[in-house]
Write a protein that holds these residues in place. Structure first.
Motif, mmCIF file in Angstrom:
data_model
loop_
_atom_site.group_PDB
_atom_site.id
_atom_site.type_symbol
_atom_site.label_atom_id
_atom_site.label_comp_id
_atom_site.label_asym_id
_atom_site.label_seq_id
_atom_site.Cartn_x
_atom_site.Cartn_y
_atom_site.Cartn_z
ATOM 1 N N GLY A 1 0.819 -1.205 0.000
ATOM 2 C CA GLY A 1 0.000 0.000 0.000
ATOM 3 C C GLY A 1 0.853 1.254 0.000
ATOM 4 O O GLY A 1 2.094 1.205 -0.084
ATOM 5 N N TYR A 2 0.192 2.374 0.124
ATOM 6 C CA TYR A 2 0.816 3.699 0.137
ATOM 7 C C TYR A 2 0.821 4.223 1.568
ATOM 8 O O TYR A 2 -0.209 4.100 2.239
ATOM 9 C CB TYR A 2 0.016 4.655 -0.748
ATOM 10 C CG TYR A 2 0.290 6.121 -0.473
ATOM 11 C CD1 TYR A 2 1.311 6.793 -1.132
ATOM 12 C CD2 TYR A 2 -0.460 6.815 0.478
ATOM 13 C CE1 TYR A 2 1.566 8.116 -0.849
ATOM 14 C CE2 TYR A 2 -0.192 8.144 0.753
ATOM 15 C CZ TYR A 2 0.816 8.789 0.094
ATOM 16 O OH TYR A 2 1.085 10.100 0.373
ATOM 17 N N SER B 1 -4.764 -2.174 -0.055
ATOM 18 C CA SER B 1 -5.134 -0.775 -0.226
ATOM 19 C C SER B 1 -4.735 -0.271 -1.613
ATOM 20 O O SER B 1 -5.267 -0.765 -2.588
ATOM 21 C CB SER B 1 -4.548 0.050 0.917
ATOM 22 O OG SER B 1 -5.271 1.259 1.010
ATOM 23 N N MET B 2 -3.756 0.636 -1.746
ATOM 24 C CA MET B 2 -3.342 1.035 -3.096
ATOM 25 C C MET B 2 -2.920 -0.198 -3.899
ATOM 26 O O MET B 2 -3.132 -0.263 -5.117
ATOM 27 C CB MET B 2 -2.189 2.045 -3.043
ATOM 28 C CG MET B 2 -1.738 2.491 -4.428
ATOM 29 S SD MET B 2 -0.429 3.726 -4.421
ATOM 30 C CE MET B 2 1.011 2.751 -4.013
ATOM 31 N N TYR C 1 -5.830 -1.426 -5.646
ATOM 32 C CA TYR C 1 -6.169 -0.644 -6.854
ATOM 33 C C TYR C 1 -5.293 -1.120 -8.032
ATOM 34 O O TYR C 1 -5.751 -1.203 -9.176
ATOM 35 C CB TYR C 1 -5.938 0.868 -6.661
ATOM 36 C CG TYR C 1 -6.458 1.497 -5.392
ATOM 37 C CD1 TYR C 1 -7.522 0.936 -4.682
ATOM 38 C CD2 TYR C 1 -5.894 2.682 -4.898
ATOM 39 C CE1 TYR C 1 -7.988 1.538 -3.512
ATOM 40 C CE2 TYR C 1 -6.363 3.290 -3.741
ATOM 41 C CZ TYR C 1 -7.398 2.713 -3.046
ATOM 42 O OH TYR C 1 -7.841 3.303 -1.896
ATOM 43 N N ARG D 1 -6.219 14.460 -1.659
ATOM 44 C CA ARG D 1 -4.970 14.014 -2.312
ATOM 45 C C ARG D 1 -4.095 15.234 -2.604
ATOM 46 O O ARG D 1 -2.887 15.209 -2.405
ATOM 47 C CB ARG D 1 -5.250 13.315 -3.640
ATOM 48 C CG ARG D 1 -6.116 12.088 -3.591
ATOM 49 C CD ARG D 1 -5.417 10.907 -2.991
ATOM 50 N NE ARG D 1 -6.236 9.719 -3.136
ATOM 51 C CZ ARG D 1 -6.156 8.663 -2.361
ATOM 52 N NH1 ARG D 1 -5.293 8.612 -1.359
ATOM 53 N NH2 ARG D 1 -6.911 7.614 -2.555
ATOM 54 N N HIS E 1 -6.001 -0.874 9.216
ATOM 55 C CA HIS E 1 -5.662 -0.859 7.790
ATOM 56 C C HIS E 1 -4.447 -1.745 7.488
ATOM 57 O O HIS E 1 -4.337 -2.286 6.403
ATOM 58 C CB HIS E 1 -5.389 0.598 7.412
ATOM 59 C CG HIS E 1 -5.432 0.877 5.949
ATOM 60 N ND1 HIS E 1 -6.539 0.602 5.167
ATOM 61 C CD2 HIS E 1 -4.503 1.419 5.101
ATOM 62 C CE1 HIS E 1 -6.287 0.968 3.916
ATOM 63 N NE2 HIS E 1 -5.059 1.455 3.858
HETATM 64 C C1 MLT Z 1 -3.042 2.874 1.138
HETATM 65 O O1 MLT Z 1 -2.923 2.374 2.264
HETATM 66 O O2 MLT Z 1 -2.539 2.337 0.140
HETATM 67 C C2 MLT Z 1 -3.764 4.179 1.009
HETATM 68 O O3 MLT Z 1 -4.257 4.562 2.244
HETATM 69 C C3 MLT Z 1 -4.874 4.082 0.017
HETATM 70 C C4 MLT Z 1 -5.576 5.366 -0.220
HETATM 71 O O4 MLT Z 1 -5.130 6.405 0.284
HETATM 72 O O5 MLT Z 1 -6.594 5.355 -0.939
#
Ligand code: MLT
Length: 271
Positions: A27-28, A93-94, A97, A131, A242
């Motif tokens: 994730g990010y 998370s990211m 995506y 963002r 998370h």
């Molecule tokens: C993540 O954990 O990758 C981010 O919180 C994802 C997001 O900010 O949408």
């Protein structure tokens, strides 16, 4: 290990071996270090492969990234590491995506999908505005300011109370992200498409795994995804936020192992 893609080098953790390939997408703003409990415990039944995405960990940043570009990098990593069969993708998370982008681009390269602490929906207008604020914060105040802003939302209240060492570890991993890497990833997440219509098209079982206390992506979003999948499996992890794979590695790893067995039985199970 360093893997060269066409224009730059990507850092990759790879346990090797002949197990089912499992590609872990962080994730990010994290990197492959967040998968340490999985790299240690799942090697054997799995060949576990965990890259650092552009701008994260030991992989240098580039401007103008997208979920599709991250997904193409992952395909290159698989080719360069000699993985010649479909993989189980696990995106947190990211990373989730990006897993959707990978499936959209390379469906035949995917044999399973684990959606961890993620969502299929795109950013709302408020999230998009946020963002931009976060990207400005990273540019103006640096990486530490973004990390300290995010860290109190990343884990379960139980983790903050009983496992401060893990909170420090997460901070240190997040601090390894470059400021440019943060800004590029934020813009890429802001522009990502809606992946919801993809859910009902996936023919194999999909594991949706979510922390009960996730403050960034509410559990309801995971429940909604599971309801739209043809063969959705929802695992809810207690006392986890998370970063569920770090907070409850035993439960997370067990869910992944059970998922492997489910995939091996599919489609026998329904007959
Ligand atoms: C993540 O954990 O990758 C981010 O919180 C994802 C997001 O900010 O949408």
């Amino acid at each position: 290990m360093q893997e060269t893609t066409s224009d730059f080098q990507i850092y990759v953790e790879d346990t090797g071996g002949s197990g089912t390939p499992l590609l872990l997408i962080h994730g990010y703003p994290l990197n492959s270090e967040m998968w340490k409990p999985q790299l240690e415990a799942l090697a054997g039944p799995f060949r576990v492969i965990a890259p650092d995405l552009r701008g994260h960990g030991l992989t240098p940043p580039t401007p103008g990234v997208s979920m599709d570009l991250f997904a193409q990098d992952l395909k290159t990593v698989l080719e360069r590491t000699g993985v010649d069969k479909p993989v189980i993708l696990c995106g947190l998370s990211m990373g989730g995506y990006i897993a959707f982008a990978f499936y959209r681009l390379f469906p035949r390269s995917v044999s399973g999908l684990i959606l961890a602490a993620t969502r299929s929906k795109p950013d709302s207008a408020t999230a998009k505005a946020n963002r931009d604020k976060q990207a400005a914060l990273s540019r103006e105040k640096g990486v530490a300011a973004v990390v300290e802003d995010m860290l109190p939302k990343m884990m379960s209240p139980d983790t903050y109370r009983y496992n401060p060492g893990l909170v420090d570890q997460a901070r240190q991993i997040m601090m390894e992200t470059s400021s440019q890497g943060m800004a590029s990833a934020l813009l890429a997440m802001k522009d990502r498409p809606d992946s919801t219509s993809l859910l009902s098209e996936i023919p194999f079982p999909v594991l949706v795994v979510h922390g009960k206390d996730d403050a960034l992506i509410p559990l309801e979003e995971a429940e909604e995804m599971e309801a739209q999948l043809q063969h959705g499996i929802l695992e809810t992890i207690p006392e986890a936020g998370h970063l569920l794979n770090l907070e409850q590695p035993g439960l997370f790893n067990r869910a992944v192992m059970n998922y492997l067995l489910t995939l091996q039985d599919f489609p026998k199970e329904g007959k």
